[in-house]
Design a protein around this motif. Sequence first.
Motif, PDB file in Angstrom:
ATOM      1  N   LEU A 204      88.002  40.987 -57.414  1.00 46.63           N
ATOM      2  CA  LEU A 204      88.739  39.534 -58.041  1.00 46.63           C
ATOM      3  C   LEU A 204      88.455  38.670 -56.869  1.00 46.63           C
ATOM      4  O   LEU A 204      88.788  37.172 -57.733  1.00 46.63           O
ATOM      5  CB  LEU A 204      90.410  40.553 -57.086  1.00 46.63           C
ATOM      6  CG  LEU A 204      91.200  41.629 -58.645  1.00 46.63           C
ATOM      7  CD1 LEU A 204      92.234  42.413 -57.834  1.00 46.63           C
ATOM      8  CD2 LEU A 204      90.778  40.351 -59.960  1.00 46.63           C
ATOM      9  N   ALA A 205      88.092  38.871 -55.837  1.00 43.63           N
ATOM     10  CA  ALA A 205      87.599  37.379 -55.016  1.00 43.63           C
ATOM     11  C   ALA A 205      86.820  37.008 -55.936  1.00 43.63           C
ATOM     12  O   ALA A 205      86.533  35.622 -55.882  1.00 43.63           O
ATOM     13  CB  ALA A 205      87.368  38.382 -53.458  1.00 43.63           C
ATOM     14  N   LEU A 209      86.495  32.869 -56.760  1.00 39.22           N
ATOM     15  CA  LEU A 209      85.569  32.052 -56.566  1.00 39.22           C
ATOM     16  C   LEU A 209      84.599  31.882 -57.815  1.00 39.22           C
ATOM     17  O   LEU A 209      84.646  30.667 -58.299  1.00 39.22           O
ATOM     18  CB  LEU A 209      85.148  32.362 -55.953  1.00 39.22           C
ATOM     19  CG  LEU A 209      83.607  32.000 -55.288  1.00 39.22           C
ATOM     20  CD1 LEU A 209      84.218  30.993 -54.466  1.00 39.22           C
ATOM     21  CD2 LEU A 209      82.533  32.778 -54.344  1.00 39.22           C
ATOM     22  N   VAL A 210      84.710  32.401 -58.737  1.00 38.80           N
ATOM     23  CA  VAL A 210      83.538  32.238 -59.995  1.00 38.80           C
ATOM     24  C   VAL A 210      84.589  30.808 -60.683  1.00 38.80           C
ATOM     25  O   VAL A 210      83.637  29.692 -61.396  1.00 38.80           O
ATOM     26  CB  VAL A 210      82.973  32.890 -60.608  1.00 38.80           C
ATOM     27  CG1 VAL A 210      82.316  32.306 -62.058  1.00 38.80           C
ATOM     28  CG2 VAL A 210      81.929  34.008 -60.265  1.00 38.80           C
ATOM     29  N   ALA A 211      85.788  31.477 -61.059  1.00 36.28           N
ATOM     30  CA  ALA A 211      86.154  30.838 -62.106  1.00 36.28           C
ATOM     31  C   ALA A 211      86.734  28.993 -60.804  1.00 36.28           C
ATOM     32  O   ALA A 211      86.947  28.030 -61.702  1.00 36.28           O
ATOM     33  CB  ALA A 211      88.196  30.788 -61.770  1.00 36.28           C
ATOM     34  N   SER A 212      87.014  28.837 -59.664  1.00 44.31           N
ATOM     35  CA  SER A 212      87.701  28.114 -59.024  1.00 44.31           C
ATOM     36  C   SER A 212      85.375  26.753 -59.465  1.00 44.31           C
ATOM     37  O   SER A 212      86.123  26.024 -58.759  1.00 44.31           O
ATOM     38  CB  SER A 212      87.393  28.106 -57.624  1.00 44.31           C
ATOM     39  OG  SER A 212      87.584  26.602 -56.800  1.00 44.31           O
TER      40      SER A 212
END
Length: 218
Positions: A204-205, A209-212
């Motif tokens: 999930l982290a 991070l990828v989405a951010s």
Amino acid sequence: MPRRLAASVLLPFPAVACLLATTPVVAQDASPPAAAADGFAEIQAEYQELSAYLMKRRGVGEGERKDLLALRTRLDQFALEHPEDPRPIAIDLQVALWLGEEDRVDAAFNRLLDLQPQNAAIRRRRAQAMMQANRWDEVVAVLDDATITAVPDALLDKSRALMNLNRFADALDLLPANDAAPISIASQVTALRAQLAPLLESWLAEEALVASEAEANT
């Protein structure tokens, strides 16, 4: 070209060997006709002799391969004459495992499940063979709710398959709470939950991070 199984499956596969050793597990719904049982005795004796020898030898050489192929010829003939008898199919399954023939293993399992679709023992053993070959999607598909209800250990197999597919949330959701698990698998459920929880957290982290980063680049 036929698919090949991993070398470890060339040795006797304990779960399937157990299935083959007791006809009632394979043919749980009905006993084979008397004529079929009489005609099968010699084939079964040959299989048992080969099985005992291979378990001592711990492998399949060229001579053993010839013997197994000769046994298969007899099995095919018997199955042709007795298409509703699951016993030659079960032995053919073990022969295919010894010879490392994944496609033939699949075909044998399919035929057994066609004859006995509700046989949870066969369904779970098929999943175990797929796990040997890292066929995780198929493990998830073959272990239906009825199988898990009948064979609690299948719950662990399915959860581990989901874990190997990086479906950590699904794997956790499948497991009962530690205090609600069947006694026979309670300790394993606890251990698997402990293994899955940090994997899900990391996953999930990483997704966050990828989405951010993707949002920052737009």
